[in-house]
Design a protein around this motif. Structure first.
Motif, PDB file in Angstrom:
ATOM      1  N   GLU A 287       0.672  -1.273   0.006  1.00 24.57           N
ATOM      2  CA  GLU A 287       0.163  -0.122  -0.142  1.00 24.57           C
ATOM      3  C   GLU A 287       1.192   1.342  -0.140  1.00 24.57           C
TER       4      GLU A 287
ATOM      5  N   SER B 251       2.386   1.725  -3.312  1.00 20.33           N
ATOM      6  CA  SER B 251       0.674   2.494  -4.473  1.00 20.33           C
ATOM      7  C   SER B 251       0.877   3.527  -4.172  1.00 20.33           C
ATOM      8  N   ILE B 252       0.511   4.466  -2.735  1.00 20.19           N
ATOM      9  CA  ILE B 252       0.929   5.570  -2.441  1.00 20.19           C
ATOM     10  C   ILE B 252       1.661   6.288  -3.251  1.00 20.19           C
TER      11      ILE B 252
ATOM     12  N   LEU C  79       3.736   5.938  -5.586  1.00 20.63           N
ATOM     13  CA  LEU C  79       3.408   5.832  -6.917  1.00 20.63           C
ATOM     14  C   LEU C  79       2.455   6.999  -7.392  1.00 20.63           C
ATOM     15  N   LEU C  80       1.491   7.299  -6.623  1.00 22.81           N
ATOM     16  CA  LEU C  80       0.526   8.147  -7.116  1.00 22.81           C
ATOM     17  C   LEU C  80       0.755   9.478  -6.808  1.00 22.81           C
ATOM     18  N   ILE C  81       1.936   9.663  -5.982  1.00 14.45           N
ATOM     19  CA  ILE C  81       2.071  10.559  -5.386  1.00 14.45           C
ATOM     20  C   ILE C  81       2.951  11.582  -6.609  1.00 14.45           C
TER      21      ILE C  81
ATOM     22  N   VAL D 245       2.803  10.628  -9.275  1.00  5.49           N
ATOM     23  CA  VAL D 245       1.842  11.157 -10.835  1.00  5.49           C
ATOM     24  C   VAL D 245       1.112  11.993 -10.872  1.00  5.49           C
ATOM     25  N   VAL D 246       1.050  12.153  -9.508  1.00  2.05           N
ATOM     26  CA  VAL D 246       0.776  13.877  -9.128  1.00  2.05           C
ATOM     27  C   VAL D 246       1.516  14.899  -9.414  1.00  2.05           C
TER      28      VAL D 246
ATOM     29  N   THR E 198       4.308  15.055 -11.207  1.00  2.00           N
ATOM     30  CA  THR E 198       4.833  15.410 -12.522  1.00  2.00           C
ATOM     31  C   THR E 198       3.734  15.903 -13.438  1.00  2.00           C
TER      32      THR E 198
END
Length: 174
Positions: A145, A148-149, A151-153, A155-156, A158
């Motif tokens: 988890e 995954s967080i 990776l989300l950070i 993307v945001v 970028t």
């Protein structure tokens, strides 16, 4: 024949990793990383873990590298010129951390390691999807988890960096 294939693949993997680190072009580094990922997948296949080899190719050499190349192209990192260093503490910190890593390697090589008595997995079932999913969603659920967080950070981040650049470009044109 299997030993020859292992040694050849290991040499290619190490060579690709070195080329990735030493390459000054970001796109070339990403391509060397893809070569390294594919070499590691072949090593998984040689270890009779076909699921891990397929996941290595699909997830890392496929999806993650497409994301990396997209970000490199989006941010224009392949065209960036090497200027003067903005953060002067990076080289000394890298040197200190490199020396610490070498000291740790030397300590482990000199003293050796002792392994604790851990339960040994069934060698025939170690790369099976059911074994991996059982460990991933029970023992390693929190790290899964957290990644995954992260990776989300990324993307945001970028998207935010790209949006700032687009807004600045639009303001300078008008």
């Amino acid at each position: 024949m299997e030993t020859f294939l292992f040694i050849t693949t290991a040499i290619v993997a190490v060579g690709a990793a070195l080329a990735m680190v030493l390459s000054s072009n970001a796109v070339h580094s990403a391509l060397f990383l893809i070569l390294n990922f594919c070499s590691v997948a072949i090593l998984y296949f040689l270890l009779r873990a076909p699921f891990l080899g397929a996941v290595q190719v699909t997830v890392y050499a496929g999806a993650i590298m497409v994301l990396f190349l997209f970000v490199i192209m989006l941010l224009g990192a392949e065209n960036a010129e090497l200027g003067e260093e903005k953060i002067g503490w990076q080289k000394p910190a890298g040197l200190v951390l490199g020396v610490a890593l070498l000291a740790e390697i030397g300590y482990v090589a000199y003293r050796g390691t002792t392994l604790i008595d851990a339960p040994v997995a069934d060698a025939t079932n170690i790369g099976a999807p059911t074994t991996i999913s059982a460990k991933l969603f029970s023992t390693y659920l929190l790290p899964f988890e957290v990644i995954s967080i992260l990776l989300l950070i990324a993307v945001v981040g970028t998207v935010v960096l790209t949006r700032r650049r687009v807004v600045a470009r639009e303001e300078s044109q008008s």
